[in-house]
Scaffold this motif. Sequence first.
Motif, PDB file in Angstrom:
ATOM      1  N   ASP A 129    -109.911 -32.697 -17.100  1.00  0.00           N
ATOM      2  CA  ASP A 129    -110.071 -31.584 -16.785  1.00  0.00           C
ATOM      3  C   ASP A 129    -109.459 -30.866 -16.821  1.00  0.00           C
ATOM      4  O   ASP A 129    -108.994 -29.595 -17.661  1.00  0.00           O
ATOM      5  CB  ASP A 129    -110.169 -31.640 -14.798  1.00  0.00           C
ATOM      6  CG  ASP A 129    -110.908 -31.645 -14.315  1.00  0.00           C
ATOM      7  OD1 ASP A 129    -112.287 -31.603 -15.296  1.00  0.00           O
ATOM      8  OD2 ASP A 129    -110.930 -32.122 -13.127  1.00  0.00           O
ATOM      9  N   ARG A 132    -110.382 -29.969 -20.769  1.00  0.00           N
ATOM     10  CA  ARG A 132    -111.010 -29.183 -21.041  1.00  0.00           C
ATOM     11  C   ARG A 132    -110.094 -27.035 -20.688  1.00  0.00           C
ATOM     12  O   ARG A 132    -110.916 -26.880 -21.448  1.00  0.00           O
ATOM     13  CB  ARG A 132    -112.190 -28.906 -20.424  1.00  0.00           C
ATOM     14  CG  ARG A 132    -113.304 -27.765 -20.262  1.00  0.00           C
ATOM     15  CD  ARG A 132    -114.484 -28.382 -19.122  1.00  0.00           C
ATOM     16  NE  ARG A 132    -115.008 -29.487 -18.658  1.00  0.00           N
ATOM     17  CZ  ARG A 132    -114.560 -29.887 -18.758  1.00  0.00           C
ATOM     18  NH1 ARG A 132    -113.768 -29.756 -17.281  1.00  0.00           N
ATOM     19  NH2 ARG A 132    -115.397 -31.620 -17.783  1.00  0.00           N
ATOM     20  N   GLU A 133    -109.720 -27.930 -19.369  1.00  0.00           N
ATOM     21  CA  GLU A 133    -108.921 -26.427 -19.116  1.00  0.00           C
ATOM     22  C   GLU A 133    -107.934 -25.798 -20.809  1.00  0.00           C
ATOM     23  O   GLU A 133    -107.498 -24.610 -20.759  1.00  0.00           O
ATOM     24  CB  GLU A 133    -107.860 -26.164 -17.966  1.00  0.00           C
ATOM     25  CG  GLU A 133    -107.543 -25.368 -17.507  1.00  0.00           C
ATOM     26  CD  GLU A 133    -108.550 -23.978 -17.076  1.00  0.00           C
ATOM     27  OE1 GLU A 133    -109.606 -24.027 -17.068  1.00  0.00           O
ATOM     28  OE2 GLU A 133    -107.834 -22.280 -17.114  1.00  0.00           O
ATOM     29  N   TYR A 136    -109.576 -23.827 -22.945  1.00  0.00           N
ATOM     30  CA  TYR A 136    -110.233 -22.482 -22.539  1.00  0.00           C
ATOM     31  C   TYR A 136    -108.372 -21.602 -22.765  1.00  0.00           C
ATOM     32  O   TYR A 136    -108.758 -20.602 -22.768  1.00  0.00           O
ATOM     33  CB  TYR A 136    -110.534 -22.742 -20.998  1.00  0.00           C
ATOM     34  CG  TYR A 136    -111.858 -22.715 -21.504  1.00  0.00           C
ATOM     35  CD1 TYR A 136    -112.705 -22.049 -22.084  1.00  0.00           C
ATOM     36  CD2 TYR A 136    -112.067 -24.210 -20.425  1.00  0.00           C
ATOM     37  CE1 TYR A 136    -113.937 -22.778 -21.983  1.00  0.00           C
ATOM     38  CE2 TYR A 136    -113.737 -24.337 -20.878  1.00  0.00           C
ATOM     39  CZ  TYR A 136    -114.472 -23.284 -21.851  1.00  0.00           C
ATOM     40  OH  TYR A 136    -115.594 -23.814 -21.630  1.00  0.00           O
ATOM     41  N   ARG A 137    -106.791 -22.167 -22.864  1.00  0.00           N
ATOM     42  CA  ARG A 137    -106.079 -21.935 -22.657  1.00  0.00           C
ATOM     43  C   ARG A 137    -106.117 -21.362 -23.850  1.00  0.00           C
ATOM     44  O   ARG A 137    -105.507 -19.624 -23.916  1.00  0.00           O
ATOM     45  CB  ARG A 137    -105.237 -22.368 -21.974  1.00  0.00           C
ATOM     46  CG  ARG A 137    -105.285 -22.978 -20.259  1.00  0.00           C
ATOM     47  CD  ARG A 137    -104.632 -21.690 -19.590  1.00  0.00           C
ATOM     48  NE  ARG A 137    -105.395 -22.197 -18.144  1.00  0.00           N
ATOM     49  CZ  ARG A 137    -104.271 -21.930 -17.097  1.00  0.00           C
ATOM     50  NH1 ARG A 137    -102.767 -22.080 -17.205  1.00  0.00           N
ATOM     51  NH2 ARG A 137    -104.313 -21.797 -15.843  1.00  0.00           N
TER      52      ARG A 137
END
Length: 252
Positions: A129, A132-133, A136-137
Amino acid sequence: MKSSQGIRIKSPIEVDILRKAGKILSSIVGQLQSSLTSGMTTKDIDLKAQELIQKNNVVAAFKGYHGFPGAACVSVNEGVVHGIPGKRVICNGDIVSIDIGIIYEGYYSDMAVTVPIGTPSVEIRRLLDVTRESLYRGIDQAREGRRLSDISFAVQNFVEMHGFSVVRDFVGHGIGRALHEDPEIPNYGRPSEGPVLAEGMVFAIEPMVNMGTHRTRTLADGWTVVTEDGKPSAHFEHTIAITSKGPEILTQ
Ligand code: MG
């Protein structure tokens, strides 16, 4: 095709080809991901990747690249990147990082996901998690007027806030007519440094995140990169374009 600070600026027509390439690649990765089951070997995964690549009439970008033997890099658990598909059997509880590049009408697209097999532990799920995040950041910083290292800083900051580490030895990159174009995009660094970002830049952003030390080593096969401490590692990658409306993820 203009160049800005050594970074090749893509025309709208080129971005459109890259958009199509990204769509094809993301569908290949999605299908491959849902076909993974325990008992498969990493070679089975590569064969499935090759089959999907052929079915979509695109070219496997990694096969033969500096002599790499597979269509996909398949890295299990402590594997960080560049895993050579082979006899290793994947089991429940493993995580499998799959990295695939394709060529469509002369343009490259590059994407990676880390997939849990069966039911992952809480700590593994957190690693996936957070990785993946962090991608995106980083992507969210890919905007006109920002600086390149704003992407790097956003990734590192998010990862370290959660107690994990970012790999230094491998980095993201520009992409287009070649798999690896300028600039290099580290997943660490201070904000507000490096080239100013502009519309038409296309990047492969790819945080590699380790549960323990950020240090890695390469196995005797000359390719497979693993964590130095043997703890798990995750890898997510998208090919993105900077547009006047903000970042656009091409591989989705
Ligand atoms: Mg890449």
